[in-house]
Design a protein around this motif. Structure first.
Motif, PDB file in Angstrom:
ATOM      1  N   SER A 108     104.836 132.993  39.984  1.00  0.00           N
ATOM      2  CA  SER A 108     104.335 131.885  39.175  1.00  0.00           C
ATOM      3  C   SER A 108     104.914 131.953  37.763  1.00  0.00           C
ATOM      4  CB  SER A 108     102.805 131.894  39.125  1.00  0.00           C
ATOM      5  OG  SER A 108     102.349 133.080  38.520  1.00  0.00           O
ATOM      6  N   LEU A 109     104.975 130.779  37.128  1.00  0.00           N
ATOM      7  CA  LEU A 109     105.458 130.643  35.750  1.00  0.00           C
ATOM      8  C   LEU A 109     104.287 130.197  34.884  1.00  0.00           C
ATOM      9  CD1 LEU A 109     108.666 128.554  36.513  1.00  0.00           C
ATOM     10  CD2 LEU A 109     108.496 131.030  36.296  1.00  0.00           C
ATOM     11  N   ASN A 110     104.235 130.687  33.638  1.00  0.00           N
ATOM     12  CA  ASN A 110     103.124 130.278  32.786  1.00  0.00           C
ATOM     13  C   ASN A 110     103.297 128.874  32.234  1.00  0.00           C
ATOM     14  OD1 ASN A 110     105.188 130.968  30.903  1.00  0.00           O
ATOM     15  ND2 ASN A 110     103.658 131.320  29.326  1.00  0.00           N
ATOM     16  N   LYS A 111     104.515 128.371  32.164  1.00  0.00           N
ATOM     17  CA  LYS A 111     104.758 127.060  31.564  1.00  0.00           C
ATOM     18  C   LYS A 111     106.043 126.492  32.154  1.00  0.00           C
ATOM     19  CE  LYS A 111     104.562 124.969  27.030  1.00  0.00           C
ATOM     20  NZ  LYS A 111     104.492 125.205  25.598  1.00  0.00           N
ATOM     21  N   ALA A 112     105.922 125.575  33.103  1.00  0.00           N
ATOM     22  CA  ALA A 112     107.103 125.032  33.773  1.00  0.00           C
ATOM     23  C   ALA A 112     107.697 123.832  33.051  1.00  0.00           C
ATOM     24  CB  ALA A 112     106.768 124.654  35.202  1.00  0.00           C
ATOM     25  N   SER A 113     106.942 123.232  32.124  1.00  0.00           N
ATOM     26  CA  SER A 113     107.478 122.117  31.355  1.00  0.00           C
ATOM     27  C   SER A 113     106.632 121.957  30.095  1.00  0.00           C
ATOM     28  CB  SER A 113     107.457 120.822  32.167  1.00  0.00           C
ATOM     29  OG  SER A 113     106.127 120.471  32.474  1.00  0.00           O
ATOM     30  N   GLY A 114     107.167 121.208  29.151  1.00  0.00           N
ATOM     31  CA  GLY A 114     106.424 120.968  27.915  1.00  0.00           C
ATOM     32  C   GLY A 114     107.340 120.543  26.794  1.00  0.00           C
ATOM     33  N   ALA A 115     106.802 120.581  25.601  1.00  0.00           N
ATOM     34  CA  ALA A 115     107.563 120.261  24.391  1.00  0.00           C
ATOM     35  C   ALA A 115     107.471 121.459  23.456  1.00  0.00           C
ATOM     36  CB  ALA A 115     107.014 119.011  23.722  1.00  0.00           C
ATOM     37  N   VAL A 116     108.591 121.838  22.882  1.00  0.00           N
ATOM     38  CA  VAL A 116     108.637 122.999  21.985  1.00  0.00           C
ATOM     39  C   VAL A 116     109.347 122.628  20.698  1.00  0.00           C
ATOM     40  CG1 VAL A 116     108.560 124.686  23.860  1.00  0.00           C
ATOM     41  CG2 VAL A 116     110.761 123.850  23.074  1.00  0.00           C
ATOM     42  N   GLU A 117     109.010 123.354  19.644  1.00  0.00           N
ATOM     43  CA  GLU A 117     109.661 123.122  18.355  1.00  0.00           C
ATOM     44  C   GLU A 117     111.110 123.573  18.408  1.00  0.00           C
ATOM     45  OE1 GLU A 117     107.617 124.383  14.816  1.00  0.00           O
ATOM     46  OE2 GLU A 117     105.711 124.337  15.899  1.00  0.00           O
ATOM     47  N   ARG A 118     111.925 122.843  17.684  1.00  0.00           N
ATOM     48  CA  ARG A 118     113.358 123.135  17.625  1.00  0.00           C
ATOM     49  C   ARG A 118     113.592 124.500  16.983  1.00  0.00           C
ATOM     50  NH1 ARG A 118     116.723 119.288  13.823  1.00  0.00           N
ATOM     51  NH2 ARG A 118     114.710 119.566  12.860  1.00  0.00           N
ATOM     52  N   ASP A 121     111.823 130.587  19.106  1.00  0.00           N
ATOM     53  CA  ASP A 121     111.803 131.349  20.353  1.00  0.00           C
ATOM     54  C   ASP A 121     110.563 131.000  21.159  1.00  0.00           C
ATOM     55  OD1 ASP A 121     114.173 132.646  19.839  1.00  0.00           O
ATOM     56  OD2 ASP A 121     113.244 134.508  19.157  1.00  0.00           O
ATOM     57  N   GLN A 122     110.759 130.788  22.452  1.00  0.00           N
ATOM     58  CA  GLN A 122     109.678 130.479  23.384  1.00  0.00           C
ATOM     59  C   GLN A 122     109.691 131.527  24.491  1.00  0.00           C
ATOM     60  OE1 GLN A 122     107.664 127.841  22.670  1.00  0.00           O
ATOM     61  NE2 GLN A 122     108.951 127.537  20.881  1.00  0.00           N
ATOM     62  N   PHE A 123     108.516 131.869  24.976  1.00  0.00           N
ATOM     63  CA  PHE A 123     108.405 132.883  26.015  1.00  0.00           C
ATOM     64  C   PHE A 123     107.963 132.249  27.326  1.00  0.00           C
ATOM     65  CE2 PHE A 123     108.138 135.107  22.069  1.00  0.00           C
ATOM     66  CZ  PHE A 123     108.845 136.278  22.296  1.00  0.00           C
ATOM     67  N   LEU A 124     108.736 132.487  28.349  1.00  0.00           N
ATOM     68  CA  LEU A 124     108.395 132.076  29.700  1.00  0.00           C
ATOM     69  C   LEU A 124     107.935 133.331  30.431  1.00  0.00           C
ATOM     70  CD1 LEU A 124     108.381 130.097  32.110  1.00  0.00           C
ATOM     71  CD2 LEU A 124     110.744 130.805  32.525  1.00  0.00           C
ATOM     72  N   THR A 125     106.665 133.367  30.792  1.00  0.00           N
ATOM     73  CA  THR A 125     106.120 134.521  31.501  1.00  0.00           C
ATOM     74  C   THR A 125     106.204 134.261  33.000  1.00  0.00           C
ATOM     75  OG1 THR A 125     104.617 134.986  29.679  1.00  0.00           O
ATOM     76  CG2 THR A 125     104.105 135.998  31.790  1.00  0.00           C
ATOM     77  N   ILE A 126     106.773 135.222  33.701  1.00  0.00           N
ATOM     78  CA  ILE A 126     106.948 135.142  35.148  1.00  0.00           C
ATOM     79  C   ILE A 126     106.100 136.249  35.764  1.00  0.00           C
ATOM     80  CG2 ILE A 126     108.597 135.268  37.043  1.00  0.00           C
ATOM     81  CD1 ILE A 126     110.744 134.560  34.884  1.00  0.00           C
ATOM     82  N   SER A 127     105.258 135.883  36.709  1.00  0.00           N
ATOM     83  CA  SER A 127     104.388 136.855  37.374  1.00  0.00           C
ATOM     84  C   SER A 127     104.654 136.852  38.869  1.00  0.00           C
ATOM     85  CB  SER A 127     102.912 136.499  37.155  1.00  0.00           C
ATOM     86  OG  SER A 127     102.595 136.503  35.794  1.00  0.00           O
TER      87      SER A 127
END
Length: 153
Positions: A108-118, A121-127
């Motif tokens: 599973s992914l914690n965040k598969a889509s969204g909007a982020v600031e330009r 750094d963004q973190f995609l957590t994979i479990s």
């Protein structure tokens, strides 16, 4: 044959005086392309479940993170993450390196889509989660799988 010639001339002159309205349609479309680009800062990560003991099977969950950043013209960049594990019938499976044996797992992914600031750094957590009941009756050996993850735009 004279009646056929008269009918032709009569039809020609009658149809020349009658006007018919005709309609046409025009499809209008456009593509808006933002100059945003998201990319992973970390390209590889490993999820190692360690030693799974079939004599004492229990559920095990581990996580890892991938870092990504979106750059471009917008203050907020909309992203979507996809992977090759979507749509697998029966779920993901690690394969034994020497014989035809598998251990199923959930990913599973914690965040598969969204909007982020330009430029942040963004973190995609994979479990991943392996159920003890799924490896209690499998052959000994090394098991592995590879998951490919993509980010758009």
């Amino acid at each position: 044959m004279p009646p056929i010639i008269i009918a032709f001339f009569l039809f020609y002159f009658l149809s020349a005086d009658i006007s018919f309205a005709s309609n046409a349609t025009v499809d209008v479309s456009a593509t808006v392309q933002r100059i945003n680009q998201c990319k992973f800062n970390t390209n590889d990560s490993t999820l190692d479940l360690g030693i799974l003991d079939p004599e004492s099977p229990f559920d095990r969950t581990i996580t890892t993170s991938l870092i990504f950043k979106c750059a471009g013209s917008d203050d907020l960049a909309v992203f979507s993450i996809s992977s090759d594990f979507e749509g697998f019938s029966g779920g993901r499976k690690m394969r034994n390196s020497s014989i035809e044996a598998y251990i199923p797992y959930n990913l599973s992914l914690n965040k598969a889509s969204g909007a982020v600031e330009r430029n942040m750094d963004q973190f995609l957590t994979i479990s991943i989660n392996v159920k003890g009941a799924d490896y209690g009756q499998v052959y000994s050996g090394s098991y592995s799988d590879v998951v490919y993850i993509s980010i758009i735009p």
